[in-house]
Design a protein around this motif. Structure first.
Motif, PDB file in Angstrom:
ATOM      1  N   SER A 144      19.035  -3.320  63.210  1.00  0.00           N
ATOM      2  CA  SER A 144      19.080  -4.660  62.663  1.00  0.00           C
ATOM      3  C   SER A 144      20.292  -4.813  61.750  1.00  0.00           C
ATOM      4  O   SER A 144      20.571  -3.946  60.930  1.00  0.00           O
ATOM      5  CB  SER A 144      17.786  -4.902  61.892  1.00  0.00           C
ATOM      6  N   TYR A 145      21.023  -5.883  61.928  1.00  0.00           N
ATOM      7  CA  TYR A 145      22.204  -6.131  61.111  1.00  0.00           C
ATOM      8  C   TYR A 145      22.022  -7.445  60.367  1.00  0.00           C
ATOM      9  O   TYR A 145      21.670  -8.452  60.974  1.00  0.00           O
ATOM     10  CB  TYR A 145      23.462  -6.282  61.983  1.00  0.00           C
ATOM     11  N   ASN A 146      22.273  -7.418  59.065  1.00  0.00           N
ATOM     12  CA  ASN A 146      22.305  -8.674  58.329  1.00  0.00           C
ATOM     13  C   ASN A 146      23.752  -8.990  58.003  1.00  0.00           C
ATOM     14  O   ASN A 146      24.428  -8.212  57.339  1.00  0.00           O
ATOM     15  CB  ASN A 146      21.471  -8.585  57.046  1.00  0.00           C
ATOM     16  N   ASP A 199      20.956 -12.766  60.952  1.00  0.00           N
ATOM     17  CA  ASP A 199      20.594 -11.446  61.458  1.00  0.00           C
ATOM     18  C   ASP A 199      20.912 -11.305  62.932  1.00  0.00           C
ATOM     19  O   ASP A 199      20.851 -12.262  63.692  1.00  0.00           O
ATOM     20  CB  ASP A 199      19.094 -11.203  61.258  1.00  0.00           C
ATOM     21  N   ILE A 237      20.214  -8.280  66.167  1.00  0.00           N
ATOM     22  CA  ILE A 237      19.544  -7.030  66.532  1.00  0.00           C
ATOM     23  C   ILE A 237      20.254  -6.424  67.735  1.00  0.00           C
ATOM     24  O   ILE A 237      20.532  -7.113  68.720  1.00  0.00           O
ATOM     25  CB  ILE A 237      18.062  -7.261  66.871  1.00  0.00           C
TER      26      ILE A 237
END
Ligand SMILES: [Zn+2]
Length: 159
Positions: free
Chosen positions: A18-20, A26, A28
């Motif tokens: 998961s990347y913010n 966000d 994924i």
């Protein structure tokens, strides 16, 4: 998590990352990898309110700083760098969350294979492309990165 490998049927690993991304939202990254046959497949979903706003991104890369701009490419994203004559067609399982520099590394890897296998004009052309990439990475040449994805799951996100 486990899933069966689409190639050999053995038990493959399924991972989520998961990347913010600040001011964006966000994303994924899904990675399926098979320890038996080496199969690897990646896909990306953007979970952001901006997702459906833009299907086409264009970034002029003219300085070293631009190399750090974030690039998300889903299986449906096509990448074009007109100055280098580079076209990366959408391909299932070849998604990534990376940077402009990461995209250039991928192009370099493809072009290096061409140099090994080709001769004559194609080889000259490939060597020229590698030389241009070096200049771009040093901030001494510019290029345009064009990213298109009708599903809205690809993006170029400057800081
Ligand atoms: Zn397999």
């Amino acid at each position: 998590m486990k899933e069966s490998c689409p190639v050999c049927g053995a038990e493959a690993d399924l991972q989520f990352f998961s990347y913010n991304i600040p001011h964006f939202g966000d994303a994924i990254l899904f990675v399926v990898s098979c320890p038996s046959c080496g199969y690897r497949s990646t896909d990306v979903r953007i979970l952001s309110e901006f997702k459906d706003n833009q299907k086409r991104y264009e970034l002029v890369v003219s300085s070293v700083r631009d190399l750090n701009v974030r690039v998300i490419r889903s299986s449906f994203g096509s990448i074009e760098i007109p100055e280098l004559g580079v076209n990366i067609e959408p391909k299932e399982g070849e998604s990534f969350i990376s940077t402009v520099e990461g995209v250039l590394k991928r192009v370099e890897r493809v072009v290096e294979v061409l140099i090994r296998d080709e001769g004559g004009a194609k080889k000259k052309r490939a060597e020229w492309v590698l030389g241009q990439i070096e200049k771009i990475k040093a901030g001494k040449a510019r290029m345009t990165l064009i990213l298109e994805d009708a599903t809205g799951n690809s993006a170029i996100i400057p800081d």
